[in-house]
Each structure stands twice: as C-alpha cells, then as structure tokens.
Design a protein around this motif. Structure first.
Motif, mmCIF file in Angstrom:
data_model
loop_
_atom_site.group_PDB
_atom_site.id
_atom_site.type_symbol
_atom_site.label_atom_id
_atom_site.label_comp_id
_atom_site.label_asym_id
_atom_site.label_seq_id
_atom_site.Cartn_x
_atom_site.Cartn_y
_atom_site.Cartn_z
ATOM 1 N N ALA A 12 34.119 50.111 51.849
ATOM 2 C CA ALA A 12 34.694 49.985 53.198
ATOM 3 C C ALA A 12 35.494 48.440 53.310
ATOM 4 C CB ALA A 12 33.558 49.777 54.073
ATOM 5 N N LEU A 13 36.518 48.398 52.403
ATOM 6 C CA LEU A 13 37.178 47.257 52.506
ATOM 7 C C LEU A 13 36.869 46.412 53.633
ATOM 8 C CD1 LEU A 13 40.818 47.832 50.942
ATOM 9 C CD2 LEU A 13 38.764 46.575 49.922
ATOM 10 N N LEU A 14 36.640 45.200 53.586
ATOM 11 C CA LEU A 14 36.437 44.501 54.667
ATOM 12 C C LEU A 14 37.717 43.768 54.808
ATOM 13 C CD1 LEU A 14 33.271 42.432 53.571
ATOM 14 C CD2 LEU A 14 33.624 44.436 55.367
ATOM 15 N N GLY A 15 38.894 44.565 54.526
ATOM 16 C CA GLY A 15 40.056 43.937 55.012
ATOM 17 C C GLY A 15 41.074 43.247 53.864
ATOM 18 N N VAL A 16 40.624 42.158 53.401
ATOM 19 C CA VAL A 16 41.608 41.296 52.696
ATOM 20 C C VAL A 16 40.998 41.324 51.335
ATOM 21 C CG1 VAL A 16 42.645 39.114 52.902
ATOM 22 C CG2 VAL A 16 41.118 39.678 54.504
ATOM 23 N N MET A 17 42.056 41.249 50.447
ATOM 24 C CA MET A 17 41.617 41.369 49.112
ATOM 25 C C MET A 17 41.707 40.050 48.656
ATOM 26 S SD MET A 17 41.499 44.262 49.154
ATOM 27 C CE MET A 17 40.920 44.519 47.694
ATOM 28 N N ILE A 18 40.486 39.226 48.373
ATOM 29 C CA ILE A 18 40.475 37.903 47.897
ATOM 30 C C ILE A 18 40.804 37.664 46.637
ATOM 31 C CG2 ILE A 18 38.908 36.927 49.747
ATOM 32 C CD1 ILE A 18 36.730 37.525 48.439
ATOM 33 N N LEU A 19 41.053 36.598 46.417
ATOM 34 C CA LEU A 19 41.646 36.228 44.939
ATOM 35 C C LEU A 19 40.425 35.796 44.073
ATOM 36 C CD1 LEU A 19 44.027 33.673 46.517
ATOM 37 C CD2 LEU A 19 44.393 36.060 46.416
ATOM 38 N N VAL A 20 40.633 35.807 42.772
ATOM 39 C CA VAL A 20 39.715 35.221 41.929
ATOM 40 C C VAL A 20 39.759 33.797 41.933
ATOM 41 C CG1 VAL A 20 38.466 35.347 39.588
ATOM 42 C CG2 VAL A 20 39.640 37.484 40.691
ATOM 43 N N GLY A 21 39.533 33.230 42.815
ATOM 44 C CA GLY A 21 39.651 31.657 42.790
ATOM 45 C C GLY A 21 40.780 31.254 42.473
ATOM 46 N N GLY A 22 41.959 32.076 42.558
ATOM 47 C CA GLY A 22 42.961 31.470 41.996
ATOM 48 C C GLY A 22 43.395 31.452 40.496
ATOM 49 N N ALA A 23 42.175 31.815 39.557
ATOM 50 C CA ALA A 23 42.371 31.780 38.273
ATOM 51 C C ALA A 23 42.558 33.111 37.890
ATOM 52 C CB ALA A 23 41.271 31.368 37.542
ATOM 53 N N GLY A 24 41.846 34.093 38.405
ATOM 54 C CA GLY A 24 42.054 35.518 38.303
ATOM 55 C C GLY A 24 41.904 36.188 36.964
ATOM 56 N N ALA A 25 42.476 37.212 36.592
ATOM 57 C CA ALA A 25 41.856 37.959 35.473
ATOM 58 C C ALA A 25 42.718 37.051 34.265
ATOM 59 C CB ALA A 25 42.654 39.422 35.402
ATOM 60 N N ALA A 26 43.809 36.657 34.487
ATOM 61 C CA ALA A 26 44.331 35.644 33.316
ATOM 62 C C ALA A 26 43.685 34.574 32.870
ATOM 63 C CB ALA A 26 45.870 35.156 34.087
ATOM 64 N N LEU A 27 42.673 33.878 33.454
ATOM 65 C CA LEU A 27 41.730 32.921 32.800
ATOM 66 C C LEU A 27 40.452 33.331 32.563
ATOM 67 C CD1 LEU A 27 43.499 30.084 34.710
ATOM 68 C CD2 LEU A 27 44.097 30.842 32.819
ATOM 69 N N ALA A 28 40.113 34.481 33.196
ATOM 70 C CA ALA A 28 38.663 34.761 32.936
ATOM 71 C C ALA A 28 38.422 35.612 31.608
ATOM 72 C CB ALA A 28 38.235 35.906 34.258
ATOM 73 N N LYS A 29 37.307 35.517 31.156
ATOM 74 C CA LYS A 29 36.758 36.208 29.721
ATOM 75 C C LYS A 29 36.834 37.596 30.072
ATOM 76 C CE LYS A 29 32.806 36.803 26.615
ATOM 77 N NZ LYS A 29 31.635 36.344 26.410
#
Length: 390
Positions: A12-29
């Motif tokens: 039930a999408l609460l509406g907005v897709m929030i970002l992964v703190g601006g770092a996102g998949a590109a900087l995460a393990k």
C-alpha cells in the motif's frame, strides 16, 4: 516505515518513493539475490550502519544504459539510471518524465547520486509499480534524449523483488510496539536496534526495524523479578482470512485490493503484514499476562520514544471497556524517525483484549511531513475495534 504492497503485492504505497538517503544503491553494499530473465536482483545495505535499505532489479537497454527498479525498506518505489559513459555533475537534479506503454506520463526529478548514477523518486508508486508489472516498455524522457527499456519478464522479476524486500524489511519492521509483528523498535533497546522479524535482522531504516527476536517476549522479567507481563503467541487465534475480512469491513475495499501475509519472527511468533488501498500495517497477538492493557500500550510508546531522534509526541486515548473486551488506542508522532530515513513518522495502534489475549493492529505513515500528519486507516481500525468490543 513501510508502504507499498497493495493490489500488486505492493505494501500500500504510502505515496512517495523515498530515496536511500541520497546515496542509494550506487554507494551501498550489494548482494545478488536472484536472476529472472533479463533482470538481476540485488539487496543493499548501508555501508555506514549495515542496515538494509532496499532491493533493486536491474536491466540494460540497447544503448547500454541500465535501469534499476528499487523498492525501499519502507516499500516505497524509485528508479535508478546508470551509464558508464555519463559524467554527471554532483548535487544536481533535472526534470524528467517517464511512462509505461501508452499509459499517462509521470513527471519527476532525476537527482544525481554519483557521476554514473541518478535516481528518480516516484510519487505515484503503486500505480507505476502495477503498470511496470503489466507493461512491455518503459520510457524516460530527458531534455535531450529518450531512454527506452524492455519490460519483458517484469512481472516475475518484480514479484521476486517484493519477496526480497519482504524478506529483509519484515525482518526489521519498525513496529515500535514489538510483538509478533516484528517488534523491532521495542527490541531495539535490548538488542542494539537490530530487528528480529523474519530472522532478517536488517533494520528497516525506512521501515524502522529492530532485531529483537521477541519484542513482546522480552517482557519475560519485570524489574521486580516477576515473570513476564506479556508474550507474543506462537499460534494466532485469528486467521489471515479473518484479518482480511476485518480490513474489508473497515475500508470498504474489494477483497482483491487487500493482501494479508503471514510472517514469523525469530522467536517463532506469527504475525500478519497487511496492505490496503488506504495504507498498510501489521497485526499480531500477545498474552496480557500480569499487566494492564493500557500499561502495555504505554510501555511500547516509551520504547518508541527512546528511538526517536527528534521531537516526539504520543496521544494515548482513555481505555475503553465493553461487553466483549477492552480497548486501548492512540497515536504517536516522531519528527525524526530512524525508520523513515530520519524523516517524520506517524503511528496508530489499536489494542483490544479479550480473555487475556491482546489483538494489536498497527499502522504507520511517513516519508515526508505531509504524509506523516494523518492516518485514515488507523482511525478507521480504531473505530471498528471500538464497535467490536461493545
């Protein structure tokens, strides 16, 4: 905290897709989880704290540009775009539109994460997710180019994507009240903030999670040495069908628009994760034990408060007593919740007790200030619960 699995299995999408703190998949393990046709799925954890952030499926188009469809730990949605040929300037964002097949266009901002990666927050996450599962082609339009991606096999890939998020996010549900529903927040105090839901202790930073195996089971010993106040039930006395029918009655939605999934925490206690067109939440049951219903609610609010990094306000209602049981309801607001990427979060709870068993519905909204101010689903559940005990 949570958000997207409604009709399409999206909480039930609460509406907005929030970002992964601006770092996102590109900087995460990243850890590869599955392949499905042209799609490859990964789970990601924050390099700084080791907590689960999202699952993402990736695929390339003919121009060797890669698209990532990412479901965050709070079940919100965003897109990632990546190309080795790009050299994107830092801290920039650009208008972008996107659409699936002949469906209507959506508009957003492509925000630069690194020189090779940009992400797009999706405001109509559930609608877009449903279109992706059913579509054949996804197009992004920038000021100078169109990027077209083949969606062949997207239905199977996105189903696995949700399974991936469900595995990790539910293991770290931000349920501040503990219990079979994942009791992540309550247990955070006892287990250094790690969640015990589903055994995947990857704290839902957006979904808030702590990994205490038995949130409510942690009340095994009182400060005075007496045996536990309350403990999650190993076997629920209410079926998933019962919970679904309750939510149908509450929301007025069609049964096909509501999902109820069984989960199990590390302590073996069962709970249900549910989604509706109005939002999502969790249901679990506990034994009341030696405590009072209102005291149980207040103790969980206190635990949630200890995890809040900003202003905290709780509004417990006066307990109600009826011919068929007792009821404790209330809300809590945290202006900077660790379970919403340090954004605001609004919780509603309804705890009804009969014959020594507490049945608990928890709903939550967060991700931005507007979304964290109200919870229509929580209000409806509280009203219906009140009717049931009278």
């Amino acid at each position: 905290m949570r958000g997207l699995v409604a009709a399409a299995g999206v909480t039930a999408l609460l509406g907005v897709m929030i970002l992964v703190g601006g770092a996102g998949a590109a900087l995460a393990k990243e850890t590869q989880e599955f392949t499905s046709g042209q799609w490859t799925g990964f789970s990601y954890t924050d390099d700084d704290n080791g907590q689960f952030t999202d699952c993402t499926v990736w695929a390339f188009n003919r121009d060797n540009v890669q698209v990532g469809i990412s479901v965050q730990k709070d079940y919100t949605l965003e897109f990632w775009l990546n190309s080795k040929s790009w050299n994107l300037p830092a801290n920039q964002s650009y208008p972008v539109s996107y659409w699936v097949d002949q469906n209507g266009q959506y508009h957003g901002k492509a925000k630069v994460s690194t020189a090779k990666f940009a992400y797009v927050s999706v405001d109509q996450g559930q609608d877009v997710f449903n279109e992706l599962k059913q579509g054949s082609q996804l197009t992004f339009r920038t000021s100078s180019d169109d990027y077209v991606f083949d969606l062949t096999g997207s239905r199977a890939a996105l189903s696995k994507l949700l399974d991936c998020v469900d595995q990790y996010a539910k293991a770290s549900t931000s349920n501040p009240f503990g219990g079979g529903a994942g009791g992540d927040q309550t247990n955070q105090n006892g287990n250094n903030g790690q969640d015990s839901n589903n055994g995947n202790n990857n704290d839902n930073t957006n979904n808030g999670g702590n990994n205490n195996n038995n949130n409510n089971n942690n009340n095994n010993n009182n400060s005075d040495g007496q045996s536990g106040n309350n403990a999650a039930l190993k076997t629920l006395t209410v079926s998933a069908d019962d919970v679904k029918q309750f939510l149908v009655d509450v929301t007025g939605a069609k049964p096909s628009m509501i999902t109820v999934n069984v989960r199990k925490d590390k302590g073996g206690a069962l709970y249900y994760n549910f989604t509706t067109p109005l939002g999502g939440g969790e249901f679990w049951q506990e034994q009341l034990g030696n405590g009072k219903l209102q005291d149980v609610a207040l103790s969980y609010l206190q635990d949630y408060k200890s995890e809040c990094k900003g202003d905290f306000e709780s509004s417990p209602n006066d307990p109600e007593q009826g011919q068929h049981g007792n009821l404790a309801t209330g809300t809590a607001v945290c202006s900077q919740s660790p379970y919403q990427d340090n954004g605001p979060e609004f919780l509603s709870y309804s705890m009804s007790e009969a014959d020594g068993v507490i049945s608990i519905y928890l709903t939550y909204i967060g991700g931005n200030g507007a979304k964290a101010k109200t919870d229509a689903l929580g209000k409806l559940i509280a009203r219906r619960s009140e009717e049931q005990i009278k």
